[in-house]
Scaffold this motif. Structure first.
Motif, PDB file in Angstrom:
ATOM      1  N   SER A   1      62.033 -54.018  43.007  1.00 58.35           N
ATOM      2  CA  SER A   1      62.417 -54.235  41.524  1.00 58.35           C
ATOM      3  C   SER A   1      61.201 -54.324  40.557  1.00 58.35           C
ATOM      4  CB  SER A   1      63.385 -55.221  41.494  1.00 58.35           C
ATOM      5  OG  SER A   1      62.637 -56.621  42.038  1.00 58.35           O
TER       6      SER A   1
ATOM      7  N   LEU B   1      73.702 -55.934  29.878  1.00 53.78           N
ATOM      8  CA  LEU B   1      74.231 -54.656  30.486  1.00 53.78           C
ATOM      9  C   LEU B   1      74.112 -53.411  29.474  1.00 53.78           C
ATOM     10  CD1 LEU B   1      77.336 -55.734  32.163  1.00 53.78           C
ATOM     11  CD2 LEU B   1      75.333 -55.060  33.364  1.00 53.78           C
TER      12      LEU B   1
ATOM     13  N   LEU C   1      74.156 -61.174  37.228  1.00 49.36           N
ATOM     14  CA  LEU C   1      73.641 -59.985  37.557  1.00 49.36           C
ATOM     15  C   LEU C   1      72.858 -59.672  38.832  1.00 49.36           C
ATOM     16  CD1 LEU C   1      73.697 -57.160  36.142  1.00 49.36           C
ATOM     17  CD2 LEU C   1      71.611 -57.648  35.092  1.00 49.36           C
TER      18      LEU C   1
ATOM     19  N   PHE D   1      70.495 -57.165  41.465  1.00 50.35           N
ATOM     20  CA  PHE D   1      69.947 -55.852  42.031  1.00 50.35           C
ATOM     21  C   PHE D   1      70.498 -55.628  43.410  1.00 50.35           C
ATOM     22  CE2 PHE D   1      67.514 -56.801  38.369  1.00 50.35           C
ATOM     23  CZ  PHE D   1      67.048 -55.544  38.017  1.00 50.35           C
TER      24      PHE D   1
ATOM     25  N   THR E   1      61.694 -51.693  37.902  1.00 47.48           N
ATOM     26  CA  THR E   1      62.794 -51.741  36.971  1.00 47.48           C
ATOM     27  C   THR E   1      63.052 -53.155  36.497  1.00 47.48           C
ATOM     28  OG1 THR E   1      63.943 -52.373  38.882  1.00 47.48           O
ATOM     29  CG2 THR E   1      64.130 -50.085  38.411  1.00 47.48           C
TER      30      THR E   1
ATOM     31  N   VAL F   1      70.002 -63.651  36.997  1.00 42.66           N
ATOM     32  CA  VAL F   1      69.772 -62.414  37.612  1.00 42.66           C
ATOM     33  C   VAL F   1      69.108 -62.609  39.085  1.00 42.66           C
ATOM     34  CG1 VAL F   1      68.368 -59.965  37.574  1.00 42.66           C
ATOM     35  CG2 VAL F   1      69.371 -61.466  35.381  1.00 42.66           C
TER      36      VAL F   1
ATOM     37  N   PHE G   1      67.375 -60.921  42.513  1.00 38.49           N
ATOM     38  CA  PHE G   1      66.336 -59.707  42.836  1.00 38.49           C
ATOM     39  C   PHE G   1      65.773 -59.907  44.065  1.00 38.49           C
ATOM     40  CE2 PHE G   1      63.599 -62.132  40.227  1.00 38.49           C
ATOM     41  CZ  PHE G   1      62.379 -61.888  40.635  1.00 38.49           C
TER      42      PHE G   1
ATOM     43  N   LEU H   1      72.892 -51.952  39.764  1.00 33.70           N
ATOM     44  CA  LEU H   1      73.107 -53.274  38.955  1.00 33.70           C
ATOM     45  C   LEU H   1      74.362 -53.686  39.522  1.00 33.70           C
ATOM     46  CD1 LEU H   1      71.309 -52.873  35.513  1.00 33.70           C
ATOM     47  CD2 LEU H   1      70.550 -54.309  37.406  1.00 33.70           C
TER      48      LEU H   1
ATOM     49  N   ALA I   1      70.520 -52.734  29.467  1.00 39.37           N
ATOM     50  CA  ALA I   1      69.996 -52.064  30.840  1.00 39.37           C
ATOM     51  C   ALA I   1      70.545 -50.545  30.983  1.00 39.37           C
ATOM     52  CB  ALA I   1      70.720 -52.699  32.126  1.00 39.37           C
TER      53      ALA I   1
ATOM     54  N   TRP J   1      77.735 -56.666  38.929  1.00 38.93           N
ATOM     55  CA  TRP J   1      78.246 -57.984  37.954  1.00 38.93           C
ATOM     56  C   TRP J   1      79.776 -58.099  38.397  1.00 38.93           C
ATOM     57  CZ3 TRP J   1      76.979 -53.238  36.262  1.00 38.93           C
ATOM     58  CH2 TRP J   1      77.776 -52.339  35.547  1.00 38.93           C
TER      59      TRP J   1
END
Length: 299
Positions: A102, A286, A144, A146, A105, A95, A97, A271, A289, A273
């Motif tokens: 963030s 996902l 993934l 952000f 989240t 991930v 970010f 998000l 999320a 992907w």
């Protein structure tokens, strides 16, 4: 054709240097060169153009690269699935970010994944700005990311999770800090502190676009890698900045936040992907999320 031939081909194709590719594979260069010649012989095509100074993919090599990567990726998925089954794990999800945006989240998502799928390991990569996060997802380096909308990248799926807006951050002793809201044209000529311009920061882009729309080019005197440092520089009197509303939880001595007058400058957090990512662990993340970070209702 053996998997080591494909791995050798992909390594050389990505490094465009036999020495570096051999080092990456932890083998000597002559065996790697032999593997490539064997692969070319089996395929009946030349995969690389070689000279004393450079290595380049031929058109056949370019066409072969993605299928070869997919075969290796499928093999890696199978290997990791077997290993995960042996250890009682499910998988890993990378991930990307960035910073304080963030702050609200990401903890919600990580806590929910840990509670519902303890076998999934989230590999978190901070200070990955929106542009970088999108590129890493598109290239398959992260599962993934952000990112900020809009996203225009073929093969990348996105889902909106938060709508934010720009606010001004000023030194507490700044004359404009006495105002309840700030008119952007009043910041013309002020020194600005913001994110680097070379790493795909959507917040920096939004700052520049908002200032230009207000009739001036921002005078950026200092760059910093994260919101905390930027706001500390603002508090120290180095300059002012425009940042996203979600960072207002950061309390820096000498820094105040003020809303901007007029129509809000909205930034949408999403998000992202790869739509063709085969990771079952990603699909589980996902799904979590979608439950804990639902798409906001837009009035």
């Amino acid at each position: 054709m053996e998997f080591r031939h494909l791995a050798g081909f992909v390594a050389v194709a990505e490094e465009l240097h036999f020495g570096r590719a051999a080092a990456r594979l932890h083998i000597a260069q002559p065996p790697l060169s032999q593997q490539i010649r064997q692969l070319e012989s089996e395929l009946g095509v030349q995969l690389f153009e070689r000279s004393t100074r450079s290595v380049r993919l031929t058109s056949a090599g370019q066409a072969f690269l993605e299928p070869a990567r997919k075969v290796l990726a499928d093999l890696d998925v199978a290997r990791r699935a077997a290993q995960a089954g042996g250890r009682g794990e499910v998988g890993r999800v990378g991930v990307g970010f960035a910073g304080a945006s963030s702050h609200e989240t990401l903890p919600v998502l990580t806590k929910a994944v840990r509670a519902r799928h303890p076998g999934i390991e989230l590999v978190l990569r901070g200070q990955t700005y929106s542009g970088e996060a999108l590129a890493r997802v598109a290239d398959g380096e992260d599962d993934l990311g952000f990112v900020r909308l809009p996203v225009r990248r073929e093969g990348v799926a996105v889902r909106l999770i938060e709508r934010e807006f720009l606010v001004a951050a000023l030194p507490a002793e700044h004359p404009l800090a006495r105002h309840h809201e700030i008119r952007l044209p009043d910041l013309a000529g002020e020194p600005f502190v913001t994110f680097p311009g070379t790493r795909g920061s959507a917040v920096r882009d939004a700052l520049v676009h908002a200032c230009v729309a207000a009739g001036f080019q921002p005078r950026i005197v200092q760059e910093a890698p994260d919101s905390y440092t930027i706001l500390a520089l603002v508090g120290a009197g180095v300059g002012v900045t425009l940042t996203v509303s979600s960072v207002q939880h950061i309390r820096i001595p000498g820094t105040v936040y003020r809303p901007l007058a007029g129509e809000p400058n909205v930034l949408e957090l999403a998000l992202a992907w790869r739509a063709d990512n085969p990771s079952a662990a990603l699909r589980s993340v996902l799904a979590v999320a979608e439950e804990v970070l639902p798409t906001p209702v837009i009035d």
